[in-house]
Design an enzyme around this catalytic site. Structure first.
Site, PDB file in Angstrom:
ATOM      1  N   LYS A  50      19.041  74.276 -34.410  1.00 51.59           N
ATOM      2  CA  LYS A  50      19.908  73.383 -35.204  1.00 51.59           C
ATOM      3  C   LYS A  50      19.251  73.072 -36.555  1.00 51.59           C
ATOM      4  O   LYS A  50      19.919  73.093 -37.596  1.00 51.59           O
ATOM      5  CB  LYS A  50      20.168  72.079 -34.440  1.00 51.59           C
ATOM      6  CG  LYS A  50      21.112  72.251 -33.253  1.00 51.59           C
ATOM      7  CD  LYS A  50      21.158  71.009 -32.379  1.00 51.59           C
ATOM      8  CE  LYS A  50      21.879  71.318 -31.064  1.00 51.59           C
ATOM      9  NZ  LYS A  50      21.768  70.243 -30.075  1.00 51.59           N
ATOM     10  N   GLN A  94      20.191  64.357 -27.026  1.00 55.86           N
ATOM     11  CA  GLN A  94      20.036  65.658 -26.406  1.00 55.86           C
ATOM     12  C   GLN A  94      20.028  65.524 -24.876  1.00 55.86           C
ATOM     13  O   GLN A  94      19.276  64.714 -24.318  1.00 55.86           O
ATOM     14  CB  GLN A  94      18.713  66.265 -26.910  1.00 55.86           C
ATOM     15  CG  GLN A  94      18.630  67.760 -26.878  1.00 55.86           C
ATOM     16  CD  GLN A  94      19.545  68.471 -27.851  1.00 55.86           C
ATOM     17  OE1 GLN A  94      19.619  68.154 -29.029  1.00 55.86           O
ATOM     18  NE2 GLN A  94      20.267  69.463 -27.340  1.00 55.86           N
ATOM     19  N   ASP A 117      29.035  65.578 -30.905  1.00 52.52           N
ATOM     20  CA  ASP A 117      29.174  66.375 -29.671  1.00 52.52           C
ATOM     21  C   ASP A 117      30.495  66.079 -28.952  1.00 52.52           C
ATOM     22  O   ASP A 117      30.827  66.741 -27.973  1.00 52.52           O
ATOM     23  CB  ASP A 117      28.023  66.058 -28.698  1.00 52.52           C
ATOM     24  CG  ASP A 117      26.821  66.976 -28.893  1.00 52.52           C
ATOM     25  OD1 ASP A 117      27.006  68.086 -29.424  1.00 52.52           O
ATOM     26  OD2 ASP A 117      25.699  66.574 -28.517  1.00 52.52           O
TER      27      ASP A 117
END
Ligand code: NDP
Length: 276
Positions: A50, A94, A117
């Site tokens: 990322k 995460q 997300d």
């Protein structure tokens, strides 16, 4: 006949100039905060990819790493600080989180407007309901973009999604429904997987089981999208026995180089959508 390869890496790379242009159009540098609990090697590698992509398009990634012993309250406080920080446009916690932390309590602390997300209860409802403009989780968006790139329509097609996880399988199934496919979702309790997959026009597999889909599960003319990323004897492989099916089907994604790069691309497309 050998299948046409759905090249996610090439598709991602071709999209970069348009993303750079979008970033330059802002009067600020878009910021993505990534909060990592612990030191899992796979998580660290996802974060690296990322960051590499963010550097390419001019986005700032702020990586906050906290120890495995961090409490739920401490983690929620970090999320809240980033919610309040107006320079932060998006927040990722995460996953997976350590067992002592309740995933939903932490995720639902993220402001929906910073939830890149699309995992907060608010955003899950938005994409589940097919709301216009809803942010879709990155892997589902990536599969959608890749199929479009190769002019593969889901409209009226039989799509079999293997895997029903909150992060991957369910949003992919929702995306297929949104595109007017006739959708079947399979999982570990599906009694005869081959019976289902042989009935499909498009098979999308996200199970984390290397080689689950083999020659006996596929037929001529099908599109195979392999979301799985598994490390087997130091090599990355998908959930599909690529060599066993590539001569049989019409289109297939490779692993690596298929859905993985599309997920990273889509995550940053989500970020720029949130910034707009
Ligand atoms: P989960 O473990 O959360 O879910 C796996 C799903 O597969 C479950 O629904 C499970 O069924 C189903 N399943 C397991 N075994 C079988 C079987 N034998 N037959 C049919 N279904 C089965 O995994 P994720 O969804 O998070 O990830 C799936 C894969 O995708 C992993 O390899 C992961 O690394 C990869 N991934 C790839 C990404 C990319 O960008 N390419 C992004 C994110 C993930 P049940 O619900 O019944 O347990």
């Amino acid at each position: 006949m050998t299948a046409i390869i759905l090249d996610g890496k090439k598709t991602r790379d071709e999209a970069i100039p348009a993303l750079i242009k979008r970033v330059k159009g802002f009067s600020f540098v878009p910021v993505m905060t990534i909060i990592q609990v612990g030191e899992r090697a796979d998580t660290a590698s996802y974060i690296r990819s990322k960051k590499t992509f963010a550097d390419k398009i001019g986005v700032e990634v702020r990586h906050i790493q906290v120890p495995e012993i961090t409490t739920q309250t401490e983690l929620i406080d970090i999320v809240k600080k980033n919610n309040e920080d107006s320079s932060v446009n998006s927040i990722i916690v995460q996953l997976p989180l350590p067992a002592n932390i309740d995933r939903d309590s932490v995720i639902d602390t993220i402001l929906p407007s910073k939830d890149v997300d699309a995992l907060t209860a608010f955003n899950v409802k938005q994409w589940s309901d097919g709301q216009f403009g809803a942010i879709l989780p990155a892997t589902a968006r990536g599969v959608h973009t890749l199929l479009k790139k190769y002019n593969i329509s889901l409209n009226g097609k039989k799509a079999v999604v293997v895997g029903r996880s909150a992060l991957v399988g369910k949003p992919i199934a929702a995306m297929c429904i949104g595109e007017k496919a006739i959708v079947t979702v399979c999982h570990s309790k599906t009694p005869d997987l081959a019976k289902e997959t042989l009935n499909a026009d498009i098979i999308i597999v996200a199970t984390g089981k290397p080689g689950l889909i083999s020659a006996e599960h596929v037929k001529a003319g099908q599109v195979i999208v392999d979301v799985g990323i598994n490390s087997v004897a130091g090599k990355l492989v998908g959930d599909v026995d690529f060599d066993g099916v590539v001569e049989k089907v019409a289109f297939i994604t490779p692993v690596p180089g298929g859905v993985g790069p599309m997920t990273v691309l889509s995550l940053f497309e989500n970020l720029l959508d949130l910034c707009e």
